[in-house]
Design a protein around this motif. Structure first.
Motif, PDB file in Angstrom:
ATOM      1  N   MET A   1       0.846  -1.178   0.000  1.00 31.13           N
ATOM      2  CA  MET A   1       0.000   0.000   0.000  1.00 31.13           C
ATOM      3  C   MET A   1       0.888   1.237   0.000  1.00 31.13           C
ATOM      4  SD  MET A   1      -2.955   1.462   0.094  1.00 31.13           S
ATOM      5  CE  MET A   1      -3.961   0.014   0.228  1.00 31.13           C
ATOM      6  N   ALA A   2       0.620   2.156  -0.897  1.00 31.17           N
ATOM      7  CA  ALA A   2       1.391   3.392  -0.979  1.00 31.17           C
ATOM      8  C   ALA A   2       0.899   4.370   0.079  1.00 31.17           C
ATOM      9  CB  ALA A   2       1.258   4.000  -2.373  1.00 31.17           C
ATOM     10  N   ARG A   3       1.820   4.841   0.897  1.00 30.48           N
ATOM     11  CA  ARG A   3       1.497   5.857   1.897  1.00 30.48           C
ATOM     12  C   ARG A   3       2.381   7.071   1.624  1.00 30.48           C
ATOM     13  NH1 ARG A   3      -2.290   4.243   4.982  1.00 30.48           N
ATOM     14  NH2 ARG A   3      -2.522   2.040   5.495  1.00 30.48           N
ATOM     15  N   ASN A   4       1.823   8.248   1.864  1.00 28.39           N
ATOM     16  CA  ASN A   4       2.529   9.462   1.458  1.00 28.39           C
ATOM     17  C   ASN A   4       3.543   9.970   2.474  1.00 28.39           C
ATOM     18  OD1 ASN A   4       0.819  10.514   3.372  1.00 28.39           O
ATOM     19  ND2 ASN A   4      -0.308  11.841   1.959  1.00 28.39           N
ATOM     20  N   ASN A   5       4.000   9.094   3.386  1.00 29.29           N
ATOM     21  CA  ASN A   5       5.029   9.509   4.333  1.00 29.29           C
ATOM     22  C   ASN A   5       6.286   8.637   4.237  1.00 29.29           C
ATOM     23  OD1 ASN A   5       3.841   7.210   5.414  1.00 29.29           O
ATOM     24  ND2 ASN A   5       4.003   7.908   7.529  1.00 29.29           N
ATOM     25  N   ALA A   6       6.410   7.846   3.156  1.00 35.29           N
ATOM     26  CA  ALA A   6       7.581   6.983   2.970  1.00 35.29           C
ATOM     27  C   ALA A   6       7.745   6.684   1.483  1.00 35.29           C
ATOM     28  CB  ALA A   6       7.414   5.685   3.746  1.00 35.29           C
ATOM     29  N   SER A   7       8.940   6.258   1.101  1.00 33.38           N
ATOM     30  CA  SER A   7       9.149   5.877  -0.301  1.00 33.38           C
ATOM     31  C   SER A   7       8.289   4.666  -0.635  1.00 33.38           C
ATOM     32  CB  SER A   7      10.624   5.586  -0.561  1.00 33.38           C
ATOM     33  OG  SER A   7      11.040   4.471   0.200  1.00 33.38           O
ATOM     34  N   TYR A   8       8.018   4.470  -1.923  1.00 34.06           N
ATOM     35  CA  TYR A   8       7.163   3.365  -2.374  1.00 34.06           C
ATOM     36  C   TYR A   8       7.816   2.713  -3.585  1.00 34.06           C
ATOM     37  CZ  TYR A   8       3.132   0.863  -4.230  1.00 34.06           C
ATOM     38  OH  TYR A   8       2.288  -0.109  -4.706  1.00 34.06           O
ATOM     39  N   PHE A  10       7.858  -0.738  -6.327  1.00 32.52           N
ATOM     40  CA  PHE A  10       6.990  -1.745  -6.915  1.00 32.52           C
ATOM     41  C   PHE A  10       7.691  -2.394  -8.094  1.00 32.52           C
ATOM     42  CE2 PHE A  10       6.100   2.472  -8.498  1.00 32.52           C
ATOM     43  CZ  PHE A  10       6.179   2.323  -9.867  1.00 32.52           C
ATOM     44  N   GLN A  11       7.179  -3.549  -8.490  1.00 37.12           N
ATOM     45  CA  GLN A  11       7.730  -4.267  -9.639  1.00 37.12           C
ATOM     46  C   GLN A  11       6.849  -4.026 -10.853  1.00 37.12           C
ATOM     47  OE1 GLN A  11       7.524  -8.716 -10.017  1.00 37.12           O
ATOM     48  NE2 GLN A  11       9.751  -8.538  -9.828  1.00 37.12           N
ATOM     49  N   ILE A  12       7.476  -3.887 -12.004  1.00 41.03           N
ATOM     50  CA  ILE A  12       6.775  -3.691 -13.274  1.00 41.03           C
ATOM     51  C   ILE A  12       7.092  -4.907 -14.140  1.00 41.03           C
ATOM     52  CG2 ILE A  12       6.553  -2.227 -15.324  1.00 41.03           C
ATOM     53  CD1 ILE A  12       7.917   0.007 -13.525  1.00 41.03           C
ATOM     54  N   VAL A  13       6.050  -5.613 -14.586  1.00 38.36           N
ATOM     55  CA  VAL A  13       6.227  -6.757 -15.485  1.00 38.36           C
ATOM     56  C   VAL A  13       5.557  -6.385 -16.799  1.00 38.36           C
ATOM     57  CG1 VAL A  13       5.795  -9.203 -15.864  1.00 38.36           C
ATOM     58  CG2 VAL A  13       6.203  -8.359 -13.542  1.00 38.36           C
ATOM     59  N   ILE A  64      11.201  -7.135 -17.003  1.00 40.49           N
ATOM     60  CA  ILE A  64      10.918  -6.804 -15.611  1.00 40.49           C
ATOM     61  C   ILE A  64      11.753  -5.601 -15.178  1.00 40.49           C
ATOM     62  CG2 ILE A  64      10.976  -7.642 -13.223  1.00 40.49           C
ATOM     63  CD1 ILE A  64      10.648 -10.484 -14.370  1.00 40.49           C
ATOM     64  N   ALA A  65      11.100  -4.657 -14.487  1.00 38.34           N
ATOM     65  CA  ALA A  65      11.785  -3.483 -13.960  1.00 38.34           C
ATOM     66  C   ALA A  65      11.223  -3.183 -12.578  1.00 38.34           C
ATOM     67  CB  ALA A  65      11.592  -2.289 -14.892  1.00 38.34           C
ATOM     68  N   THR A  66      11.907  -2.336 -11.829  1.00 43.20           N
ATOM     69  CA  THR A  66      11.379  -1.847 -10.563  1.00 43.20           C
ATOM     70  C   THR A  66      11.268  -0.338 -10.637  1.00 43.20           C
ATOM     71  OG1 THR A  66      13.603  -1.754  -9.605  1.00 43.20           O
ATOM     72  CG2 THR A  66      12.301  -3.735  -9.166  1.00 43.20           C
ATOM     73  N   GLY A  67      10.272   0.192  -9.973  1.00 42.33           N
ATOM     74  CA  GLY A  67      10.086   1.632  -9.905  1.00 42.33           C
ATOM     75  C   GLY A  67      10.060   2.065  -8.456  1.00 42.33           C
ATOM     76  N   THR A  68      10.569   3.261  -8.167  1.00 41.29           N
ATOM     77  CA  THR A  68      10.571   3.774  -6.803  1.00 41.29           C
ATOM     78  C   THR A  68      10.184   5.247  -6.796  1.00 41.29           C
ATOM     79  OG1 THR A  68      12.320   2.241  -6.130  1.00 41.29           O
ATOM     80  CG2 THR A  68      11.937   4.150  -4.722  1.00 41.29           C
ATOM     81  N   LEU A  69       9.105   5.543  -6.064  1.00 43.17           N
ATOM     82  CA  LEU A  69       8.736   6.923  -5.781  1.00 43.17           C
ATOM     83  C   LEU A  69       9.437   7.278  -4.473  1.00 43.17           C
ATOM     84  CD1 LEU A  69       4.989   6.548  -6.688  1.00 43.17           C
ATOM     85  CD2 LEU A  69       6.460   8.312  -7.657  1.00 43.17           C
ATOM     86  N   SER A  70      10.261   8.317  -4.469  1.00 38.19           N
ATOM     87  CA  SER A  70      11.033   8.686  -3.282  1.00 38.19           C
ATOM     88  C   SER A  70      10.112   9.193  -2.176  1.00 38.19           C
ATOM     89  CB  SER A  70      12.049   9.769  -3.642  1.00 38.19           C
ATOM     90  OG  SER A  70      11.379  10.989  -3.921  1.00 38.19           O
ATOM     91  N   ALA A  71      10.648   9.259  -0.956  1.00 44.04           N
ATOM     92  CA  ALA A  71       9.878   9.794   0.169  1.00 44.04           C
ATOM     93  C   ALA A  71       9.458  11.231  -0.113  1.00 44.04           C
ATOM     94  CB  ALA A  71      10.695   9.701   1.453  1.00 44.04           C
ATOM     95  N   THR A  72      10.331  11.997  -0.780  1.00 46.50           N
ATOM     96  CA  THR A  72       9.994  13.378  -1.131  1.00 46.50           C
ATOM     97  C   THR A  72       8.829  13.418  -2.117  1.00 46.50           C
ATOM     98  OG1 THR A  72      12.274  14.089  -0.770  1.00 46.50           O
ATOM     99  CG2 THR A  72      10.880  15.527  -2.122  1.00 46.50           C
ATOM    100  N   GLN A  73       8.884  12.574  -3.154  1.00 44.94           N
ATOM    101  CA  GLN A  73       7.783  12.521  -4.122  1.00 44.94           C
ATOM    102  C   GLN A  73       6.491  12.097  -3.444  1.00 44.94           C
ATOM    103  OE1 GLN A  73       9.932   9.889  -6.867  1.00 44.94           O
ATOM    104  NE2 GLN A  73       9.558  11.369  -8.512  1.00 44.94           N
ATOM    105  N   MET A  74       6.550  11.057  -2.596  1.00 46.98           N
ATOM    106  CA  MET A  74       5.351  10.584  -1.909  1.00 46.98           C
ATOM    107  C   MET A  74       4.793  11.658  -0.978  1.00 46.98           C
ATOM    108  SD  MET A  74       4.543   7.642  -3.108  1.00 46.98           S
ATOM    109  CE  MET A  74       3.180   7.402  -1.978  1.00 46.98           C
ATOM    110  N   GLY A  75       5.683  12.432  -0.355  1.00 50.98           N
ATOM    111  CA  GLY A  75       5.235  13.485   0.547  1.00 50.98           C
ATOM    112  C   GLY A  75       4.407  14.549  -0.155  1.00 50.98           C
ATOM    113  N   LEU A  76       4.596  14.684  -1.460  1.00 52.10           N
ATOM    114  CA  LEU A  76       3.835  15.670  -2.237  1.00 52.10           C
ATOM    115  C   LEU A  76       2.566  15.077  -2.853  1.00 52.10           C
ATOM    116  CD1 LEU A  76       6.848  17.400  -4.029  1.00 52.10           C
ATOM    117  CD2 LEU A  76       5.548  18.241  -2.050  1.00 52.10           C
TER     118      LEU A  76
END
Length: 196
Positions: A1-8, A10-13, A64-76
């Protein structure tokens, strides 16, 4: 679950319409998240291979790839539904759409000035970890419908016990156990379908 106070993360297939992996060797990918479908969202975040926020896994031919939204991005990213799409922009003049979907973002509690109580949930029902599945290009879903209802523009389904998983695609049926319209995928996953 994506929460806006931490990085997120995920895997992309990425799969082609025929189910084969989409070869990511040397590909430039970009994925954008927006909080509205209009042309002027109040929030946006971008991931891409060029800055390492999307990382292609070895072997790249597996798609297959992985994606990461940083804590800063999630905070916004305010709590709510965020819309995403992903493009292969290797040839900037002819970008290839790899897929689109939604990401529910929940309000975090720790380090939040406006915490709310979280509700349990996952991105994909039945999955043990969050994942995003993308079919590209030429999205296709195969539905096998049994003509059990009267002729006309609508369709009806006689209740039946859960059928075996189809070889490919999905099979839609009305479950005799609870009367709910469901779909069973080729991997045996059963999903309740929302009724209008």
């Amino acid at each position: 679950m994506a929460r806006n106070n931490a990085s997120y993360s995920f895997q992309i297939v990425v799969r082609q319409a025929n189910g084969q992996p989409y070869d990511l060797t040397g590909r430039s990918l970009v994925m954008q998240f927006k909080n509205s479908t209009g042309s002027a969202p109040t929030g946006a975040a971008t991931l891409q291979t060029s800055d390492g926020s999307i990382v292609v896994q070895n072997p790249a031919a597996a798609g297959i790839a992985t994606g990461t939204l940083s804590a800063t991005q999630m905070g916004l990213m305010a709590q709510g539904t965020w819309y995403w799409d992903m493009l292969d922009i290797t040839n900037a003049g002819v970008p290839v759409s790899l897929g689109a979907g939604i990401l529910p973002v929940r309000q975090g509690i720790t380090n939040s000035t406006t915490p709310v109580m979280p509700t349990p949930g996952i991105l994909l029902p039945g999955a043990g970890i969050d994942a995003i599945q993308v079919t590209a290009p030429g999205d296709s879903i195969t539905l096998q419908l049994a003509p059990s209802g009267p002729p006309g523009s609508g369709a009806s389904y006689l209740p039946q016990t859960a059928p075996s998983a189809p070889a490919t695609g999905f099979l839609v049926y009305c479950d005799a156990f609870d009367g709910i319209l469901k779909a069973i995928s080729s991997n045996g996953e059963i999903t309740d379908l929302a009724l209008p």
